[in-house]
Design a protein around this motif. Structure first.
Motif, PDB file in Angstrom:
ATOM      1  N   TYR A  52       0.838  -1.194   0.000  1.00 47.53           N
ATOM      2  CA  TYR A  52       0.000   0.000   0.000  1.00 47.53           C
ATOM      3  C   TYR A  52       0.877   1.250   0.000  1.00 47.53           C
ATOM      4  CZ  TYR A  52      -3.988  -2.941   1.105  1.00 47.53           C
ATOM      5  OH  TYR A  52      -4.968  -3.888   1.059  1.00 47.53           O
ATOM      6  N   VAL A  53       0.405   2.279  -0.695  1.00 50.07           N
ATOM      7  CA  VAL A  53       1.092   3.570  -0.740  1.00 50.07           C
ATOM      8  C   VAL A  53       0.052   4.678  -0.614  1.00 50.07           C
ATOM      9  CG1 VAL A  53       3.012   2.749  -2.175  1.00 50.07           C
ATOM     10  CG2 VAL A  53       0.972   3.671  -3.261  1.00 50.07           C
ATOM     11  N   LEU A  54       0.518   5.881  -0.329  1.00 51.27           N
ATOM     12  CA  LEU A  54      -0.340   7.064  -0.347  1.00 51.27           C
ATOM     13  C   LEU A  54       0.016   7.901  -1.565  1.00 51.27           C
ATOM     14  CD1 LEU A  54      -0.306   8.238   3.371  1.00 51.27           C
ATOM     15  CD2 LEU A  54      -2.039   6.916   2.189  1.00 51.27           C
ATOM     16  N   LEU A  55      -0.999   8.332  -2.270  1.00 51.57           N
ATOM     17  CA  LEU A  55      -0.811   9.240  -3.397  1.00 51.57           C
ATOM     18  C   LEU A  55      -1.422  10.579  -3.007  1.00 51.57           C
ATOM     19  CD1 LEU A  55      -1.977   6.926  -6.328  1.00 51.57           C
ATOM     20  CD2 LEU A  55       0.343   7.276  -5.476  1.00 51.57           C
ATOM     21  N   LYS A  56      -0.710  11.641  -3.271  1.00 58.14           N
ATOM     22  CA  LYS A  56      -1.200  12.970  -2.919  1.00 58.14           C
ATOM     23  C   LYS A  56      -1.262  13.813  -4.181  1.00 58.14           C
ATOM     24  CE  LYS A  56      -1.036  16.263   0.656  1.00 58.14           C
ATOM     25  NZ  LYS A  56      -1.364  15.814   1.954  1.00 58.14           N
ATOM     26  N   LYS A  57      -2.438  14.339  -4.470  1.00 59.99           N
ATOM     27  CA  LYS A  57      -2.642  15.235  -5.595  1.00 59.99           C
ATOM     28  C   LYS A  57      -2.731  16.649  -5.058  1.00 59.99           C
ATOM     29  CE  LYS A  57      -4.201  17.162  -9.364  1.00 59.99           C
ATOM     30  NZ  LYS A  57      -3.257  17.819 -10.188  1.00 59.99           N
ATOM     31  N   VAL A  58      -1.787  17.489  -5.442  1.00 58.56           N
ATOM     32  CA  VAL A  58      -1.788  18.893  -5.032  1.00 58.56           C
ATOM     33  C   VAL A  58      -2.492  19.677  -6.133  1.00 58.56           C
ATOM     34  CG1 VAL A  58      -0.353  20.857  -4.414  1.00 58.56           C
ATOM     35  CG2 VAL A  58       0.357  18.552  -3.763  1.00 58.56           C
ATOM     36  N   PHE A  59      -3.534  20.413  -5.759  1.00 56.34           N
ATOM     37  CA  PHE A  59      -4.386  21.076  -6.749  1.00 56.34           C
ATOM     38  C   PHE A  59      -3.692  22.211  -7.488  1.00 56.34           C
ATOM     39  CE2 PHE A  59      -7.672  19.606  -3.585  1.00 56.34           C
ATOM     40  CZ  PHE A  59      -8.036  18.498  -4.321  1.00 56.34           C
ATOM     41  N   ASN A  60      -3.053  23.114  -6.784  1.00 57.37           N
ATOM     42  CA  ASN A  60      -2.412  24.259  -7.426  1.00 57.37           C
ATOM     43  C   ASN A  60      -1.137  24.586  -6.646  1.00 57.37           C
ATOM     44  OD1 ASN A  60      -1.865  26.426  -9.008  1.00 57.37           O
ATOM     45  ND2 ASN A  60      -3.702  27.588  -8.484  1.00 57.37           N
ATOM     46  N   PRO A  61      -0.062  23.828  -6.888  1.00 60.43           N
ATOM     47  CA  PRO A  61       1.128  23.928  -6.033  1.00 60.43           C
ATOM     48  C   PRO A  61       1.830  25.278  -6.050  1.00 60.43           C
ATOM     49  CG  PRO A  61       1.570  22.556  -7.933  1.00 60.43           C
ATOM     50  CD  PRO A  61       0.105  22.866  -7.953  1.00 60.43           C
ATOM     51  N   LEU A  62       1.651  26.050  -7.080  1.00 61.96           N
ATOM     52  CA  LEU A  62       2.369  27.327  -7.174  1.00 61.96           C
ATOM     53  C   LEU A  62       1.435  28.529  -7.007  1.00 61.96           C
ATOM     54  CD1 LEU A  62       4.725  26.407 -10.129  1.00 61.96           C
ATOM     55  CD2 LEU A  62       5.185  26.281  -7.684  1.00 61.96           C
ATOM     56  N   SER A  63       0.317  28.322  -6.310  1.00 65.50           N
ATOM     57  CA  SER A  63      -0.654  29.407  -6.167  1.00 65.50           C
ATOM     58  C   SER A  63      -0.130  30.565  -5.331  1.00 65.50           C
ATOM     59  CB  SER A  63      -1.957  28.879  -5.573  1.00 65.50           C
ATOM     60  OG  SER A  63      -1.733  28.348  -4.291  1.00 65.50           O
ATOM     61  N   SER A  64       0.728  30.253  -4.345  1.00 62.33           N
ATOM     62  CA  SER A  64       1.323  31.316  -3.535  1.00 62.33           C
ATOM     63  C   SER A  64       2.642  30.805  -2.956  1.00 62.33           C
ATOM     64  CB  SER A  64       0.392  31.722  -2.392  1.00 62.33           C
ATOM     65  OG  SER A  64       0.324  30.689  -1.427  1.00 62.33           O
ATOM     66  N   ALA A  65       3.469  31.716  -2.537  1.00 61.44           N
ATOM     67  CA  ALA A  65       4.758  31.330  -1.940  1.00 61.44           C
ATOM     68  C   ALA A  65       4.530  30.538  -0.657  1.00 61.44           C
ATOM     69  CB  ALA A  65       5.603  32.566  -1.661  1.00 61.44           C
ATOM     70  N   TYR A  66       3.525  30.930   0.121  1.00 59.74           N
ATOM     71  CA  TYR A  66       3.219  30.236   1.381  1.00 59.74           C
ATOM     72  C   TYR A  66       2.835  28.780   1.108  1.00 59.74           C
ATOM     73  CZ  TYR A  66       0.785  28.842   5.607  1.00 59.74           C
ATOM     74  OH  TYR A  66       0.372  28.156   6.716  1.00 59.74           O
ATOM     75  N   ASP A  67       1.911  28.555   0.158  1.00 61.53           N
ATOM     76  CA  ASP A  67       1.490  27.187  -0.159  1.00 61.53           C
ATOM     77  C   ASP A  67       2.644  26.367  -0.735  1.00 61.53           C
ATOM     78  OD1 ASP A  67      -1.070  27.572   0.744  1.00 61.53           O
ATOM     79  OD2 ASP A  67      -1.932  27.923  -1.256  1.00 61.53           O
ATOM     80  N   SER A  68       3.463  26.989  -1.561  1.00 63.77           N
ATOM     81  CA  SER A  68       4.607  26.280  -2.141  1.00 63.77           C
ATOM     82  C   SER A  68       5.567  25.812  -1.050  1.00 63.77           C
ATOM     83  CB  SER A  68       5.351  27.183  -3.121  1.00 63.77           C
ATOM     84  OG  SER A  68       4.506  27.539  -4.185  1.00 63.77           O
ATOM     85  N   LYS A  69       5.845  26.668  -0.074  1.00 60.65           N
ATOM     86  CA  LYS A  69       6.735  26.292   1.031  1.00 60.65           C
ATOM     87  C   LYS A  69       6.115  25.176   1.869  1.00 60.65           C
ATOM     88  CE  LYS A  69       8.992  30.755   1.583  1.00 60.65           C
ATOM     89  NZ  LYS A  69       9.163  31.912   2.474  1.00 60.65           N
ATOM     90  N   LYS A  70       4.829  25.292   2.129  1.00 62.45           N
ATOM     91  CA  LYS A  70       4.120  24.284   2.923  1.00 62.45           C
ATOM     92  C   LYS A  70       4.184  22.909   2.235  1.00 62.45           C
ATOM     93  CE  LYS A  70      -0.457  23.567   4.951  1.00 62.45           C
ATOM     94  NZ  LYS A  70      -1.784  24.130   5.110  1.00 62.45           N
ATOM     95  N   ILE A  71       3.934  22.877   0.945  1.00 66.60           N
ATOM     96  CA  ILE A  71       3.978  21.632   0.187  1.00 66.60           C
ATOM     97  C   ILE A  71       5.396  21.082   0.152  1.00 66.60           C
ATOM     98  CG2 ILE A  71       3.680  20.650  -2.123  1.00 66.60           C
ATOM     99  CD1 ILE A  71       1.364  22.795  -2.407  1.00 66.60           C
ATOM    100  N   TYR A  72       6.382  21.944  -0.055  1.00 69.04           N
ATOM    101  CA  TYR A  72       7.778  21.507  -0.065  1.00 69.04           C
ATOM    102  C   TYR A  72       8.172  20.877   1.269  1.00 69.04           C
ATOM    103  CZ  TYR A  72      12.826  21.541  -0.122  1.00 69.04           C
ATOM    104  OH  TYR A  72      14.131  21.155  -0.026  1.00 69.04           O
ATOM    105  N   ARG A  73       7.778  21.516   2.375  1.00 69.98           N
ATOM    106  CA  ARG A  73       8.091  20.958   3.705  1.00 69.98           C
ATOM    107  C   ARG A  73       7.449  19.597   3.898  1.00 69.98           C
ATOM    108  NH1 ARG A  73       5.954  25.639   6.182  1.00 69.98           N
ATOM    109  NH2 ARG A  73       7.302  27.304   5.542  1.00 69.98           N
ATOM    110  N   GLU A  74       6.219  19.452   3.464  1.00 65.87           N
ATOM    111  CA  GLU A  74       5.520  18.180   3.608  1.00 65.87           C
ATOM    112  C   GLU A  74       6.208  17.072   2.800  1.00 65.87           C
ATOM    113  OE1 GLU A  74       1.162  16.300   2.686  1.00 65.87           O
ATOM    114  OE2 GLU A  74       1.277  18.406   3.259  1.00 65.87           O
TER     115      GLU A  74
END
Length: 86
Positions: A52-74
């Protein structure tokens, strides 16, 4: 829009919504585990590694600098996690 070669589209019903996940053929998406403001997380079966694996679909990864950093950290944190069941 046609499905890219070697990919499947799976539809899920989650919280009275229909969600579509595009995934490589090697994965069989099973169930939606979570949705939040920027992503969809799906439990799937990896046919190549038989686990089993987890797949994560990010809807709009570059919508803002804050969201981009959050996704990168995750992603950085998830790549370091090792579990006895994996």
């Amino acid at each position: 829009m046609p499905t890219p070669k070697n990919f499947n589209i799976t539809e899920f019903k989650y919280n009275n919504q229909v969600l579509r996940a595009l995934s490589p053929e090697r994965y069989d998406p099973l169930t939606v585990l979570e949705t939040d403001t920027f992503s969809l997380t799906v439990k799937a079966w990896d046919n190549d590694n038989n686990k089993y694996v987890l797949l994560k679909k990010v809807f709009n990864p570059l919508s803002s600098a804050y969201d981009s950093k959050k996704i990168y950290r995750e992603i950085a944190l998830a790549s370091k996690v090792r579990h006895k069941n994996s």
